[in-house]
Design a protein around this motif. Structure first.
Motif, PDB file in Angstrom:
ATOM      1  N   ASP A 135      47.805 -27.860 -20.317  1.00 39.93           N
ATOM      2  CA  ASP A 135      49.090 -28.482 -20.638  1.00 39.93           C
ATOM      3  C   ASP A 135      49.655 -27.999 -21.969  1.00 39.93           C
ATOM      4  N   ASP A 136      48.775 -27.534 -22.852  1.00 36.59           N
ATOM      5  CA  ASP A 136      49.205 -27.133 -24.189  1.00 36.59           C
ATOM      6  C   ASP A 136      48.178 -26.155 -24.760  1.00 36.59           C
ATOM      7  N   TYR A 137      48.649 -25.011 -25.247  1.00 35.47           N
ATOM      8  CA  TYR A 137      47.736 -24.001 -25.780  1.00 35.47           C
ATOM      9  C   TYR A 137      46.842 -24.554 -26.888  1.00 35.47           C
ATOM     10  N   ASP A 138      47.452 -25.149 -27.910  1.00 39.09           N
ATOM     11  CA  ASP A 138      46.684 -25.560 -29.085  1.00 39.09           C
ATOM     12  C   ASP A 138      45.680 -26.668 -28.758  1.00 39.09           C
ATOM     13  N   ASN A 139      46.066 -27.583 -27.908  1.00 37.54           N
ATOM     14  CA  ASN A 139      45.172 -28.649 -27.457  1.00 37.54           C
ATOM     15  C   ASN A 139      43.962 -28.040 -26.738  1.00 37.54           C
ATOM     16  N   ALA A 140      44.199 -27.074 -25.887  1.00 38.81           N
ATOM     17  CA  ALA A 140      43.115 -26.422 -25.138  1.00 38.81           C
ATOM     18  C   ALA A 140      42.218 -25.607 -26.062  1.00 38.81           C
ATOM     19  N   ILE A 141      42.821 -24.879 -26.988  1.00 39.84           N
ATOM     20  CA  ILE A 141      42.029 -24.094 -27.945  1.00 39.84           C
ATOM     21  C   ILE A 141      41.097 -25.021 -28.730  1.00 39.84           C
ATOM     22  N   GLU A 142      41.628 -26.127 -29.182  1.00 38.49           N
ATOM     23  CA  GLU A 142      40.827 -27.101 -29.940  1.00 38.49           C
ATOM     24  C   GLU A 142      39.643 -27.582 -29.105  1.00 38.49           C
ATOM     25  N   TYR A 143      39.883 -27.923 -27.862  1.00 34.67           N
ATOM     26  CA  TYR A 143      38.818 -28.409 -26.986  1.00 34.67           C
ATOM     27  C   TYR A 143      37.745 -27.346 -26.773  1.00 34.67           C
ATOM     28  N   PHE A 144      38.159 -26.163 -26.377  1.00 32.08           N
ATOM     29  CA  PHE A 144      37.171 -25.133 -26.057  1.00 32.08           C
ATOM     30  C   PHE A 144      36.386 -24.678 -27.281  1.00 32.08           C
ATOM     31  N   THR A 157      35.890 -26.451 -30.276  1.00 31.21           N
ATOM     32  CA  THR A 157      35.124 -27.476 -30.985  1.00 31.21           C
ATOM     33  C   THR A 157      34.167 -28.251 -30.092  1.00 31.21           C
ATOM     34  N   VAL A 158      34.505 -28.420 -28.830  1.00 32.60           N
ATOM     35  CA  VAL A 158      33.648 -29.202 -27.933  1.00 32.60           C
ATOM     36  C   VAL A 158      32.680 -28.307 -27.165  1.00 32.60           C
ATOM     37  N   LEU A 159      33.177 -27.197 -26.616  1.00 33.76           N
ATOM     38  CA  LEU A 159      32.310 -26.322 -25.827  1.00 33.76           C
ATOM     39  C   LEU A 159      31.787 -25.120 -26.616  1.00 33.76           C
ATOM     40  N   ASN A 160      32.171 -25.006 -27.868  1.00 35.07           N
ATOM     41  CA  ASN A 160      31.692 -23.937 -28.764  1.00 35.07           C
ATOM     42  C   ASN A 160      32.090 -22.532 -28.321  1.00 35.07           C
ATOM     43  N   PHE A 161      33.214 -22.411 -27.614  1.00 32.59           N
ATOM     44  CA  PHE A 161      33.743 -21.099 -27.276  1.00 32.59           C
ATOM     45  C   PHE A 161      34.375 -20.512 -28.534  1.00 32.59           C
ATOM     46  N   THR A 162      34.637 -19.220 -28.498  1.00 32.74           N
ATOM     47  CA  THR A 162      35.323 -18.532 -29.585  1.00 32.74           C
ATOM     48  C   THR A 162      36.744 -18.195 -29.151  1.00 32.74           C
ATOM     49  N   LEU A 163      37.676 -18.393 -30.036  1.00 35.52           N
ATOM     50  CA  LEU A 163      39.048 -17.931 -29.787  1.00 35.52           C
ATOM     51  C   LEU A 163      39.039 -16.429 -30.019  1.00 35.52           C
ATOM     52  N   THR A 164      39.090 -15.648 -28.953  1.00 35.50           N
ATOM     53  CA  THR A 164      38.953 -14.193 -29.075  1.00 35.50           C
ATOM     54  C   THR A 164      40.285 -13.473 -29.138  1.00 35.50           C
ATOM     55  N   GLU A 165      41.357 -14.137 -28.689  1.00 35.83           N
ATOM     56  CA  GLU A 165      42.683 -13.526 -28.798  1.00 35.83           C
ATOM     57  C   GLU A 165      43.735 -14.611 -28.701  1.00 35.83           C
ATOM     58  N   ASP A 166      44.785 -14.469 -29.501  1.00 37.16           N
ATOM     59  CA  ASP A 166      45.917 -15.395 -29.473  1.00 37.16           C
ATOM     60  C   ASP A 166      47.143 -14.639 -29.965  1.00 37.16           C
ATOM     61  N   LYS A 167      47.933 -14.147 -29.015  1.00 39.39           N
ATOM     62  CA  LYS A 167      49.118 -13.354 -29.353  1.00 39.39           C
ATOM     63  C   LYS A 167      50.349 -13.949 -28.680  1.00 39.39           C
ATOM     64  N   ALA A 168      51.438 -14.006 -29.421  1.00 44.23           N
ATOM     65  CA  ALA A 168      52.713 -14.408 -28.832  1.00 44.23           C
ATOM     66  C   ALA A 168      53.172 -13.297 -27.892  1.00 44.23           C
ATOM     67  N   ASN A 225      28.313 -15.089 -26.489  1.00 40.21           N
ATOM     68  CA  ASN A 225      27.598 -13.963 -25.869  1.00 40.21           C
ATOM     69  C   ASN A 225      28.016 -13.684 -24.428  1.00 40.21           C
ATOM     70  N   SER A 226      29.250 -13.984 -24.089  1.00 43.48           N
ATOM     71  CA  SER A 226      29.743 -13.752 -22.733  1.00 43.48           C
ATOM     72  C   SER A 226      30.705 -12.576 -22.718  1.00 43.48           C
ATOM     73  N   SER A 227      30.713 -11.850 -21.615  1.00 41.78           N
ATOM     74  CA  SER A 227      31.685 -10.766 -21.462  1.00 41.78           C
ATOM     75  C   SER A 227      32.933 -11.249 -20.735  1.00 41.78           C
ATOM     76  N   ALA A 228      32.898 -12.450 -20.168  1.00 45.17           N
ATOM     77  CA  ALA A 228      34.058 -13.007 -19.470  1.00 45.17           C
ATOM     78  C   ALA A 228      34.686 -14.117 -20.303  1.00 45.17           C
ATOM     79  N   SER A 229      36.005 -14.193 -20.257  1.00 40.98           N
ATOM     80  CA  SER A 229      36.763 -15.179 -21.018  1.00 40.98           C
ATOM     81  C   SER A 229      37.622 -16.015 -20.088  1.00 40.98           C
TER      82      SER A 229
END
Length: 129
Positions: free
Chosen positions: A13-22, A24-35, A49-53
């Motif tokens: 529903d919202d980029y920033d909300n989703a980024i925060e969840y992934f 801080t909660v699931l410990n994913f890394t923000l690997t790219e964020d481009k307008a 350590n994943s090759s899929a995003s």
């Protein structure tokens, strides 16, 4: 020939909300964020350590909005494989992740289904060696 999946579209529903969840909660890394245009971004979040995003896609119409939390109907949508089930299970629970079942031992490993904050079902699994 070598092939692999590099990203899976994941409606939110919202980029920033989703980024925060992934991150801080699931410990994913923000690997790219481009307008990429007005109200559009190319956002990738990646498990350690994943090759899929996951390619986060902010829903823009009724069809896409209907997919948020329902990308695989009522089936498990994604499988998050871990090298330490109990570490991740306990950490995720402490951060409010809702598990739909008690962890169970199967012939293939330790597994439990959880729901992400959007409503999609996932397996958290540590496979047997």
């Amino acid at each position: 020939m070598r092939q692999h999946l590099s990203a899976i579209t994941f409606f939110v529903d919202d980029y920033d909300n989703a980024i925060e969840y992934f991150t801080t909660v699931l410990n994913f890394t923000l690997t790219e964020d481009k307008a990429t245009g007005e109200d559009s971004r190319f956002v990738l979040v990646t498990p350690p350590n994943s090759s899929a995003s996951l390619l986060l896609a902010q829903a823009k119409n009724d069809v896409e909005l209907a997919l948020i939390g329902n990308q695989a109907a009522d089936k498990v949508f994604l499988i998050l494989n871990t090298d330490d089930f109990w570490r991740d299970f306990n950490e995720m629970q402490s951060k409010g992740v809702v598990f739909l079942e008690t962890p169970r031992e199967e012939v293939y490993g330790t597994v439990a289904i959880f729901k992400d904050k959007f409503g999609n079902k996932w397996d958290l699994i540590q496979t047997s060696e």
